[in-house]
Design an enzyme around this catalytic site. Structure first.
Site, PDB file in Angstrom:
ATOM      1  CG  HIS A  29      -0.389   1.203   7.396  1.00 46.80           C
ATOM      2  ND1 HIS A  29       0.574   0.746   8.273  1.00 46.80           N
ATOM      3  CD2 HIS A  29       0.265   2.013   6.520  1.00 46.80           C
ATOM      4  CE1 HIS A  29       1.749   1.280   7.944  1.00 46.80           C
ATOM      5  NE2 HIS A  29       1.591   2.046   6.877  1.00 46.80           N
ATOM      6  CD  GLU A  30      -0.980   2.424   2.889  1.00 41.58           C
ATOM      7  OE1 GLU A  30      -0.513   3.576   2.802  1.00 41.58           O
ATOM      8  OE2 GLU A  30      -0.270   1.430   3.121  1.00 41.58           O
TER       9      GLU A  30
ATOM     10  CB  CYS B 186       5.385   2.000   7.157  1.00 42.85           C
ATOM     11  SG  CYS B 186       4.903   3.498   6.306  1.00 42.85           S
ATOM     12  CG  LEU B 187       6.555   0.948   1.022  1.00 37.39           C
ATOM     13  CD1 LEU B 187       5.928   1.312  -0.326  1.00 37.39           C
ATOM     14  CD2 LEU B 187       7.673  -0.077   0.832  1.00 37.39           C
TER      15      LEU B 187
ATOM     16  CD  GLN C 109       3.413   5.776   2.657  1.00 39.20           C
ATOM     17  OE1 GLN C 109       2.442   5.262   2.129  1.00 39.20           O
ATOM     18  NE2 GLN C 109       4.423   5.061   3.132  1.00 39.20           N
TER      19      GLN C 109
ATOM     20  CG  HIS D 244       0.568   6.720   5.564  1.00 34.70           C
ATOM     21  ND1 HIS D 244       1.703   7.171   6.194  1.00 34.70           N
ATOM     22  CD2 HIS D 244       0.784   5.395   5.309  1.00 34.70           C
ATOM     23  CE1 HIS D 244       2.571   6.160   6.314  1.00 34.70           C
ATOM     24  NE2 HIS D 244       2.035   5.073   5.798  1.00 34.70           N
TER      25      HIS D 244
ATOM     26  N   GLY E 131       0.831  -1.202   0.000  1.00 35.45           N
ATOM     27  CA  GLY E 131       0.000   0.000   0.000  1.00 35.45           C
ATOM     28  C   GLY E 131       0.857   1.241   0.000  1.00 35.45           C
TER      29      GLY E 131
HETATM   30 NI    NI Z   1       2.819   3.159   5.594  1.00 28.76          NI
END
Ligand code: NI
Length: 169
Positions: A134-135, A92-93, A51, A138, A46
């Protein structure tokens, strides 16, 4: 299509709250395509616009094994959450190499526009439900490490800053 640079924690831009997308036009469709390409390249499941330093409510997700079921969610809104939660190990990226447990709803229902601007209702459970939560965090400027204890979070912050200094060398 283009790969976009992903912001790394503790970059303060990760805490900016995203605004609603006014209209799904060519710019938004290109952004969604670029975000999908960036997510697949980074081997993530995701990615939220926050981000990549774009603060409009847009998320891309693919939790399939074959990496062939892209989901584009524009202006996602939570309309229902299950009464039950579970602890889920997340990464997480924007926080590479860090994994820790976060309490998430077992199932959620959201309303969102797809890449054509069509409004859709999506019911999700399991990994997809976790990923959506989670997204969506963000988009509200929240990174998963903020659910952890201040002690753990500070350790992660220190580790990330050290890694970023080493990368910059
Ligand atoms: Ni993330």
């Amino acid at each position: 299509m283009a790969l976009l640079p992903i912001l790394c924690y503790p970059n303060p831009k990760l805490h900016q709250v995203a605004k609603r997308v006014a209209v799904v036009d060519a710019r938004i469709r290109t952004l969604a395509d670029d975000m999908l390409e960036t997510m697949y390249d980074a081997k993530g499941i995701g990615l939220a616009s926050t981000q990549i330093d774009v603060h409009e409510r847009l998320i891309v997700i693919d939790v399939s094994e074959e990496r062939d079921q892209p989901l584009v969610l524009i202006n996602p809104e939570l309309v229902w959450t299950s009464p039950t939660t579970h602890l889920n190990e997340e990464g997480c990226l924007s926080v590479p190499g860090i994994y820790d447990g976060v309490e998430r709803f077992d199932a959620v229902r959201i309303e969102a526009w797809d890449a054509t601007g069509q409004s859709r209702t999506i019911e999700a459970e399991g990994l997809l439900a976790v990923c959506i939560q989670h997204e969506m965090d963000h988009l509200m400027g929240k990174v998963f490490v903020e659910y952890l204890s201040p002690l753990k979070r500070n350790r992660i912050k220190t580790k990330m800053l050290k890694a970023q200094r080493e990368d910059a060398r």
